[in-house]
Motif scaffolding. Sequence first.
Motif, PDB file in Angstrom:
ATOM      1  N   GLU A 130      -8.708  -5.376 -12.496  1.00 18.46           N
ATOM      2  CA  GLU A 130     -10.033  -4.582 -13.008  1.00 18.46           C
ATOM      3  C   GLU A 130     -10.110  -3.236 -12.686  1.00 18.46           C
ATOM      4  OE1 GLU A 130     -13.470  -6.915 -12.722  1.00 18.46           O
ATOM      5  OE2 GLU A 130     -12.352  -8.643 -12.259  1.00 18.46           O
ATOM      6  N   VAL A 131      -9.324  -2.923 -11.738  1.00 20.34           N
ATOM      7  CA  VAL A 131      -9.702  -1.658 -10.755  1.00 20.34           C
ATOM      8  C   VAL A 131      -9.594  -0.312 -12.010  1.00 20.34           C
ATOM      9  CG1 VAL A 131      -9.144  -0.111  -9.189  1.00 20.34           C
ATOM     10  CG2 VAL A 131      -9.268  -2.355  -8.417  1.00 20.34           C
ATOM     11  N   ILE A 187      -6.480   1.195  -3.351  1.00 20.79           N
ATOM     12  CA  ILE A 187      -7.634   0.049  -3.566  1.00 20.79           C
ATOM     13  C   ILE A 187      -7.198  -1.153  -4.436  1.00 20.79           C
ATOM     14  CG2 ILE A 187     -10.041  -0.070  -4.868  1.00 20.79           C
ATOM     15  CD1 ILE A 187     -10.070   3.242  -4.655  1.00 20.79           C
ATOM     16  N   SER A 188      -6.331  -1.025  -5.211  1.00 25.41           N
ATOM     17  CA  SER A 188      -5.761  -2.031  -5.956  1.00 25.41           C
ATOM     18  C   SER A 188      -5.220  -3.166  -5.099  1.00 25.41           C
ATOM     19  CB  SER A 188      -4.771  -1.580  -7.137  1.00 25.41           C
ATOM     20  OG  SER A 188      -5.445  -0.953  -7.899  1.00 25.41           O
ATOM     21  N   LYS A 189      -4.293  -2.515  -4.023  1.00 26.08           N
ATOM     22  CA  LYS A 189      -3.517  -3.414  -3.335  1.00 26.08           C
ATOM     23  C   LYS A 189      -4.517  -3.820  -2.233  1.00 26.08           C
ATOM     24  CE  LYS A 189       0.404  -3.525  -0.314  1.00 26.08           C
ATOM     25  NZ  LYS A 189      -0.418  -4.283   0.604  1.00 26.08           N
ATOM     26  N   GLU A 190      -5.417  -3.099  -1.863  1.00 21.74           N
ATOM     27  CA  GLU A 190      -6.750  -3.807  -1.083  1.00 21.74           C
ATOM     28  C   GLU A 190      -7.195  -5.084  -1.499  1.00 21.74           C
ATOM     29  OE1 GLU A 190      -9.330  -1.487   2.122  1.00 21.74           O
ATOM     30  OE2 GLU A 190     -10.159  -1.434   0.027  1.00 21.74           O
ATOM     31  N   ASN A 195      -3.376  12.446  -5.916  1.00 20.72           N
ATOM     32  CA  ASN A 195      -4.397  12.072  -4.839  1.00 20.72           C
ATOM     33  C   ASN A 195      -5.258  10.959  -5.495  1.00 20.72           C
ATOM     34  OD1 ASN A 195      -7.224  11.844  -3.436  1.00 20.72           O
ATOM     35  ND2 ASN A 195      -6.025  13.124  -2.071  1.00 20.72           N
ATOM     36  N   ARG A 196      -5.749  11.044  -6.715  1.00 23.20           N
ATOM     37  CA  ARG A 196      -6.739  10.035  -7.344  1.00 23.20           C
ATOM     38  C   ARG A 196      -5.572   8.732  -7.607  1.00 23.20           C
ATOM     39  NH1 ARG A 196     -11.949   8.734  -8.823  1.00 23.20           N
ATOM     40  NH2 ARG A 196     -11.640   8.592 -11.155  1.00 23.20           N
ATOM     41  N   TYR A 197      -4.642   9.196  -8.100  1.00 21.57           N
ATOM     42  CA  TYR A 197      -3.661   7.764  -8.289  1.00 21.57           C
ATOM     43  C   TYR A 197      -3.180   7.052  -7.228  1.00 21.57           C
ATOM     44  CZ  TYR A 197       0.382   5.183  -9.963  1.00 21.57           C
ATOM     45  OH  TYR A 197       1.384   4.114 -10.512  1.00 21.57           O
ATOM     46  N   GLU A 198      -2.994   7.787  -6.096  1.00 19.47           N
ATOM     47  CA  GLU A 198      -2.686   7.018  -4.963  1.00 19.47           C
ATOM     48  C   GLU A 198      -3.626   6.226  -4.321  1.00 19.47           C
ATOM     49  OE1 GLU A 198      -1.057  10.180  -2.317  1.00 19.47           O
ATOM     50  OE2 GLU A 198       0.964  10.162  -3.589  1.00 19.47           O
ATOM     51  N   ASN A 199      -5.040   6.539  -4.664  1.00 29.06           N
ATOM     52  CA  ASN A 199      -6.257   5.997  -4.177  1.00 29.06           C
ATOM     53  C   ASN A 199      -6.383   4.678  -5.149  1.00 29.06           C
ATOM     54  OD1 ASN A 199      -6.824   7.506  -2.094  1.00 29.06           O
ATOM     55  ND2 ASN A 199      -8.373   8.710  -3.002  1.00 29.06           N
ATOM     56  N   TYR A 200      -5.933   5.064  -6.403  1.00 28.65           N
ATOM     57  CA  TYR A 200      -5.910   3.790  -7.190  1.00 28.65           C
ATOM     58  C   TYR A 200      -4.987   2.653  -6.830  1.00 28.65           C
ATOM     59  CZ  TYR A 200      -4.590   0.990 -11.267  1.00 28.65           C
ATOM     60  OH  TYR A 200      -4.078  -0.035 -12.009  1.00 28.65           O
TER      61      TYR A 200
END
Length: 292
Positions: A232-233, A282-285, A274-279
């Motif tokens: 969903e992220v 967060i998805s993995k978390e 940077n945004r993509y790596e945060n995506y």
Amino acid sequence: MNKIGIITKSQKELYFVVAEDKEYKCKARGVFRDKNIKPLVGDKVKIQVLDDDNAYIEEVFDRKNFLIRPSIANIDQILLVSSLASPKLNYTILDKYLLMLEHFSIDVKIIINKIELASQEKIDKFKDIYEKTPYDFYFTSASDGQGIKEVEELLKNKISAFAGPSGVGKSSLLNLFSEDFNAETGNISKKTLRGKHTTRHVELFQLDSNSFIFDTPGFTAIDLSFIEDYKEVKEYFRDFDEFKNSCKFSDCSHINEPSCAVKKAVEDNLISRNRYENYIYISKEIQDKRRY
């Protein structure tokens, strides 16, 4: 006599309602308890006036939207306040805030406060990342007035809420918009380099007859529990929208699949890395939490 107003504050079973530029202390009729309806700060209501200061809430009108934590309703926009220095910006936390607010379909403006403390290098980094997103952002300084006029324009004829981590100057900004706020400001803890939380209850401040601001303690916390599946992220990263329909697979998660248009957009510097790596983070978390 009946009047239409808006709830600006609540204390236990007592609600403060502004109607026709006058504040009334109100209790809710028992019918709300029977229907399991709890009036929220920001609710538009019909009240029955008993005397000069007291009234009963007769009706809660349909809400445009609402949040549970903090418990507020009918938000037109969120002013998401952060700083690049003192405290320094945590980009992952900022993207989590944006994700959460996208879920609730609330318009977001990013406010970078304390800009006078930030180096040009930090300013350029922020611009490089968020100029590639759909979000408008503004640089402000509560201490020297930079950007304050632009933010005041944003607030006109809106019900706005200030959100963001502690210590970024939300209360200092609030105090600039009206002398009625007297919002308590907190210093940065030298031990943690984070802000000491100062706002203790939800309140809706009136700027003029049609402009209001929430001051919301609950917005220092981020709750992503509404996401049941990490897939969903991707729906809440709006900078992916332009590219996601060009992926080879319609259910592409933009992580491991080949021929992914989102990953190509990152390579082409059309989406911030940077945004993509945060995506991905967060998805993995979320995936790891759901696994256990």
